[in-house]
Structure formats: C-alpha cells, structure tokens
Write an enzyme that holds these catalytic residues in place. Structure first.
Site, PDB file in Angstrom:
ATOM      1  N   LYS A  10      43.344 -19.018  48.485  1.00 19.44           N
ATOM      2  CA  LYS A  10      43.882 -20.313  48.061  1.00 19.44           C
ATOM      3  C   LYS A  10      42.838 -21.182  47.342  1.00 19.44           C
ATOM      4  O   LYS A  10      41.642 -20.921  47.417  1.00 19.44           O
ATOM      5  CB  LYS A  10      44.425 -21.052  49.293  1.00 19.44           C
ATOM      6  CG  LYS A  10      45.646 -20.381  49.925  1.00 19.44           C
ATOM      7  CD  LYS A  10      46.234 -21.294  50.988  1.00 19.44           C
ATOM      8  CE  LYS A  10      47.464 -20.679  51.626  1.00 19.44           C
ATOM      9  NZ  LYS A  10      48.097 -21.641  52.563  1.00 19.44           N
ATOM     10  N   TYR A  50      57.077 -20.856  47.457  1.00 19.88           N
ATOM     11  CA  TYR A  50      57.213 -21.460  48.784  1.00 19.88           C
ATOM     12  C   TYR A  50      58.607 -22.047  49.028  1.00 19.88           C
ATOM     13  O   TYR A  50      58.770 -22.898  49.905  1.00 19.88           O
ATOM     14  CB  TYR A  50      56.141 -22.535  48.977  1.00 19.88           C
ATOM     15  CG  TYR A  50      54.773 -21.973  49.319  1.00 19.88           C
ATOM     16  CD1 TYR A  50      54.564 -21.288  50.514  1.00 19.88           C
ATOM     17  CD2 TYR A  50      53.685 -22.147  48.472  1.00 19.88           C
ATOM     18  CE1 TYR A  50      53.315 -20.784  50.853  1.00 19.88           C
ATOM     19  CE2 TYR A  50      52.426 -21.641  48.797  1.00 19.88           C
ATOM     20  CZ  TYR A  50      52.250 -20.965  49.994  1.00 19.88           C
ATOM     21  OH  TYR A  50      51.018 -20.471  50.335  1.00 19.88           O
ATOM     22  N   ASN A 113      43.919 -23.864  54.196  1.00 19.98           N
ATOM     23  CA  ASN A 113      43.569 -22.826  55.167  1.00 19.98           C
ATOM     24  C   ASN A 113      43.139 -21.512  54.515  1.00 19.98           C
ATOM     25  O   ASN A 113      43.234 -20.446  55.107  1.00 19.98           O
ATOM     26  CB  ASN A 113      44.684 -22.638  56.202  1.00 19.98           C
ATOM     27  CG  ASN A 113      45.974 -22.140  55.588  1.00 19.98           C
ATOM     28  OD1 ASN A 113      46.100 -22.063  54.375  1.00 19.98           O
ATOM     29  ND2 ASN A 113      46.926 -21.772  56.427  1.00 19.98           N
ATOM     30  N   HIS A 116      46.663 -17.033  52.237  1.00 20.59           N
ATOM     31  CA  HIS A 116      48.052 -16.798  52.619  1.00 20.59           C
ATOM     32  C   HIS A 116      48.229 -15.300  52.772  1.00 20.59           C
ATOM     33  O   HIS A 116      47.640 -14.529  52.019  1.00 20.59           O
ATOM     34  CB  HIS A 116      49.020 -17.301  51.547  1.00 20.59           C
ATOM     35  CG  HIS A 116      50.407 -16.754  51.720  1.00 20.59           C
ATOM     36  ND1 HIS A 116      51.301 -17.311  52.603  1.00 20.59           N
ATOM     37  CD2 HIS A 116      51.020 -15.671  51.170  1.00 20.59           C
ATOM     38  CE1 HIS A 116      52.417 -16.587  52.582  1.00 20.59           C
ATOM     39  NE2 HIS A 116      52.272 -15.592  51.723  1.00 20.59           N
ATOM     40  N   GLU A 127      57.082 -10.954  47.878  1.00 19.41           N
ATOM     41  CA  GLU A 127      55.929 -11.709  47.378  1.00 19.41           C
ATOM     42  C   GLU A 127      55.127 -10.888  46.373  1.00 19.41           C
ATOM     43  O   GLU A 127      54.633 -11.427  45.385  1.00 19.41           O
ATOM     44  CB  GLU A 127      55.062 -12.169  48.558  1.00 19.41           C
ATOM     45  CG  GLU A 127      55.782 -13.200  49.402  1.00 19.41           C
ATOM     46  CD  GLU A 127      55.003 -13.658  50.632  1.00 19.41           C
ATOM     47  OE1 GLU A 127      55.479 -14.585  51.305  1.00 19.41           O
ATOM     48  OE2 GLU A 127      53.926 -13.090  50.919  1.00 19.41           O
TER      49      GLU A 127
END
Ligand code: CMP
Length: 139
Positions: A10, A50, A113, A116, A127
C-alpha cells in the site's frame, strides 16, 4: 494445494521505501512472485476494488488513501498461498498483529496498514483479474 493470491503493497509502505523488505517476507515464507507491477490507482479503480466496503464508515478515507500515491500489486503463488499470506501480513489492525508479521513491523494504523491480501479463493481470483491479464502472470 498450490494457490495464487493477490497482494497490494500500500501507499504508506511504498512511500517509506519498504517494497523490498515486504517482498522479502513473502519469499522467506516460501511464496513466489508470479506477477508484479507498480501503479498509481485512479480514484475509480480504488472505488471499484473496494466496492464491497462501500457502506463502511471508512470507505471514503480508504479510497482516498489507496489512490493518493503509488502501490505495488502482485500475484503470489505457493502452497496454501491465501492463508499463508494472511499469516505473513498479520491482523488488519497492527495493534493486534503478531510479532514478525508485516503489519506488526511496518504498519502505522488500521488504515495505513502497509499491505492488502485476498481473504478467500473466490476473492483472490476476482482481485487478480481486477489488476492483471493472464499474459502478465508468469508462473
Ligand atoms: P484491506 O485488507 O486493504 O481491506 C480494507 C481496508 O480498510 C483494510 O485493509 C484497512 O486498511 C482499511 N480500514 C480502515 N479502517 C478500518 C476499520 N476500522 N476496520 C477494518 N478495516 C479498516
């Protein structure tokens, strides 16, 4: 069984120059990178990716963060890759992540974080298809 899973390094991690350290964690655990590219997601891509979180209170901020600066998208392959990747990442909230996991070592917060990873075989396939064509995946 040998599986494929989808991973994103990310923006928070790419900004802090952590791509190599994160890929090393995957490789040390026996996963192989079978596809990888650095991209800057458009807002529309982040919204689409998302979409399942659309009704959640953090959706706006999530889309904002994921399209703010570049990410690295990857397909990882290996024995039990989906669960293995989740173990390597650690809990979504770094406050709950185990020692030695990516999120324990690198994540800043539940939003930032660092990685993913797909949560199940169906989402992994979806995905992967969202970001890669078949000819971009080299096993
Ligand atoms: P990810 O695996 O990318 O899937 C959805 C993301 O939403 C999640 O990781 C978090 O980074 C982000 N997020 C932000 N706030 C929350 C929250 N309160 N609970 C769960 N996920 C959150």
């Amino acid at each position: 069984a040998i599986e494929r899973t989808f991973s994103i390094i990310k923006p928070d991690a790419v900004r802090r120059n952590l791509i190599g350290k994160i890929v090393a964690k995957f490789e040390e655990a026996g996963l192989r990178v079978v596809a990888m590219k650095k991209i800057h997601m458009t807002r529309e891509q982040a919204e689409g990716f998302y979409a399942v979180h659309k009704e959640r209170p953090f959706y706006g901020e999530l889309v904002e963060q994921m399209s703010a600066s570049p990410v690295v998208v990857q397909v990882l392959e290996g024995e039990n890759a989906i669960l293995k990747n989740r173990e390597i990442m650690g809990a979504t909230n770094p406050a709950n992540a185990e020692e030695g996991t990516i999120r324990k070592e690198f994540a800043l917060s539940v939003g930032e974080n660092s990685v993913h990873g797909s949560d199940a075989p169906e989402t992994a396939a979806e995905e992967i298809r969202f970001f890669f064509t078949d000819d971009e995946i080299v096993g």
